[in-house]
Design an enzyme around this catalytic site. Structure first.
Site, mmCIF file in Angstrom:
data_model
loop_
_atom_site.group_PDB
_atom_site.id
_atom_site.type_symbol
_atom_site.label_atom_id
_atom_site.label_comp_id
_atom_site.label_asym_id
_atom_site.label_seq_id
_atom_site.Cartn_x
_atom_site.Cartn_y
_atom_site.Cartn_z
ATOM 1 C CB CYS A 224 48.173 37.528 42.739
ATOM 2 S SG CYS A 224 49.439 37.480 41.441
ATOM 3 C CG HIS A 303 48.321 47.095 52.501
ATOM 4 N ND1 HIS A 303 49.655 47.356 52.248
ATOM 5 C CD2 HIS A 303 47.662 47.424 51.363
ATOM 6 C CE1 HIS A 303 49.783 47.838 51.021
ATOM 7 N NE2 HIS A 303 48.590 47.891 50.462
ATOM 8 C CG HIS A 387 36.578 22.073 50.470
ATOM 9 N ND1 HIS A 387 36.937 20.797 50.081
ATOM 10 C CD2 HIS A 387 35.250 22.015 50.767
ATOM 11 C CE1 HIS A 387 35.873 20.013 50.134
ATOM 12 N NE2 HIS A 387 34.835 20.726 50.552
ATOM 13 C CG HIS A 391 47.820 33.307 44.580
ATOM 14 N ND1 HIS A 391 47.261 33.345 43.323
ATOM 15 C CD2 HIS A 391 49.030 33.915 44.478
ATOM 16 C CE1 HIS A 391 48.097 33.959 42.501
ATOM 17 N NE2 HIS A 391 49.173 34.304 43.172
ATOM 18 C CG HIS A 420 50.165 20.027 36.269
ATOM 19 N ND1 HIS A 420 49.335 19.467 35.312
ATOM 20 C CD2 HIS A 420 51.394 19.472 36.062
ATOM 21 C CE1 HIS A 420 50.028 18.605 34.586
ATOM 22 N NE2 HIS A 420 51.275 18.592 35.019
ATOM 23 C CG ASN A 424 50.463 33.154 39.257
ATOM 24 O OD1 ASN A 424 49.300 33.516 39.428
ATOM 25 N ND2 ASN A 424 51.479 33.724 39.871
#
Length: 496
Positions: A224, A303, A387, A391, A420, A424
């Protein structure tokens, strides 16, 4: 009442003391230089015209000195302008909006689960409990092949989903910006779990008949957080190729990866992942800076793959019955927290004001030299960013980051509402969140946006953007028909 009044008064005073200290530290150099400059000006005013003339004559400049000084200034200026990185602009972007025919209400999802797993009532019950607490709404979408009973994944169906999502997003981007396919110099497509031959980049090049010398890259298996990796790759390429345009496409193809077994750790993605995709137009051309929305400031990648637990916490594998799927480990949130700590440790010095960096340094030194049990100081990232696009991997991910970064409900509103409305959507979720902020009319010139993503491996990648013009509320986009209904209240548990 008097006691409460005193407590409130004391808290307000402490707040202003803290703000005063922060302002003093952040503008320390200004406070230091102003008296020096003022003193020099006062001394110059006190000197008479004759004294100033005498002072000027005492500075013996010959032609050689002037020539050398001029050459040094020109050389230094040229070196600075040549060596500084080229600015990378985000001109515009487009998010894919699935058709209503692909919607999967809770009742539909659970009915399909009961029919597909008719001999596994415990697995059906587990999915229902996850869905009740997921934070998803009734309008999320799955691709057509998953609507069959049982699901009918195939290479053809996966390609059709990829074409539907990617071509729709790219078409919308080209229409919004007036960009033509022949003008694209760099094309990057990231999709973790569907990597056909020819690649998805080749599919896009064939569809739009792009140039033969286009530089194309297809990223897979990155999870992702691949969207931020694509942005990082595009930035590096734009540093090497002047006057160029890059198009980045971020998506995840659901069709071939819908798990049809009974292992609970592999059923979890079925409840959370949904259709989505985004196309982003980046440029380093000066002419595009006039119409661009944002300028890229930083990209930080972390990582944790050297650790075995982190490496296997999101793992594609087969269950005992030979059915493939994505397994999510119970240690996922703890590993994500460690990855986030590493990421903010790197990005903090780049973005935090001096006052926050000083407090963090004092806390670090105090724990190391005086008392290791001291509570570590968590920098206030709200002073660095206006802002936050976190994710939308799930309610637990958003809750954990809100707690760790001490964010308010409004700061994570875009993430919760994206989860919502769209679920995802993997690497593209950050762009739905940015679109939500714009649709609410909250983006102003000078605002800074922090995008944070997590991915398999395990990775935490983030990007910082600066808004370079106030953005008007868009009349189109993924939120155009529902933004007035948001934000909505999302209960802890939705009883099904």
């Amino acid at each position: 009442m008097p006691q409460r009044s005193l407590e409130f008064s004391g808290s307000v005073k402490l707040k202003y003391v803290k703000l005063g200290c922060q302002y003093l530290v952040n503008h320390f150099l200004t406070f230091l230089l102003v008296p020096v400059i003022a003193g020099i000006l006062i001394e110059l005013i006190r000197l008479g015209p004759d004294e100033i003339a005498t002072l000027w004559k005492s500075l013996q400049f010959d032609f050689i000195q002037i020539l050398c000084s001029s050459f040094l200034i020109i050389f230094t200026s040229t070196l600075y302008f040549v060596s500084r990185p080229r600015p990378v602009y985000l001109v515009d972007y487009a998010c894919y909006k699935p058709p209503v025919t692909c919607r999967v209400p809770f009742s539909c999802f659970m009915e399909h689960s009961r029919l597909i797993l008719s001999t596994e009532p415990k697995s059906v019950e587990f999915q229902m409990r996850i869905l009740e607490r997921s934070g998803l709404g009734e309008e999320t979408c799955l691709p057509p092949a998953i609507h069959y009973i049982p699901p009918a994944p195939s290479m053809e169906a996966a390609r059709k989903e990829a074409e539907m999502v990617i071509f729709s997003a790219v078409d919308t981007l080209f229409k919004k910006t007036g960009l033509e396919a022949k003008d694209v110099d760099i094309l990057i497509v990231n999709c973790s779990l569907f990597s056909p031959t020819p690649s998805l980049t080749a599919m896009v090049i064939n569809k739009y008949k792009m140039r033969g010398d286009i530089k194309s890259f297809n990223l897979s298996g990155m999870g992702c957080s691949a969207g931020m990796i694509s942005i990082n790759l595009a930035r590096d390429l734009l540093q090497s190729y002047p006057n160029s345009i890059a198009v980045v496409v971020s998506t995840e193809i659901i069709t071939p990866n819908y798990y049809q077994g009974k292992e609970r750790s592999m059923l979890l993605p079925n409840c959370l992942f949904r259709m989505g995709g985004a196309a982003i137009f980046l440029s380093n051309r000066r002419s595009d800076s006039i119409r661009a929305k944002y300028r890229l400031l930083h990209v930080v990648r972390t990582h944790k793959g050297a650790d075995d637990k982190a490496y296997r916490c999101v793992f594609e594998e087969e269950d005992p019955e030979g059915k493939s799927g994505i397994s999510l480990s119970k240690d996922l949130m703890a590993i994500a927290g460690e990855a986030l700590k590493s990421n903010i440790t790197t990005i903090g010095p780049l973005v935090l004001p001096a006052s926050e960096q000083l407090l963090f340094l004092i806390s670090l030194m105090g724990r190391k030299f005086f008392n290791p049990k001291w509570k570590p100081y968590i920098p206030d990232f709200k002073q660095a960013f206006d802002h936050f696009c976190i994710h939308a991997g799930g309610r637990a991910v958003i809750d954990e980051l809100q707690k760790n970064l001490q964010l308010s409900a409004e700061h994570v509103e875009a993430s919760r509402m994206t989860l919502h409305r769209f679920g995802n959507t993997s690497s593209s979720s950050l762009w739905y969140e940015l679109s939500y902020i714009e649709a609410k009319g909250r983006m102003r010139k000078g605002n800074r946006v922090w995008q944070i993503a997590f991915g398999s491996g395990f990775k935490c990648n983030s990007a910082v953007w600066k808004c370079i013009k106030s953005i008007e509320i868009p009349t189109d986009g993924p939120w155009s028909d529902c933004i007035d209904r948001y934000p909505v209240h999302i209960p802890e548990v939705v009883k099904l």
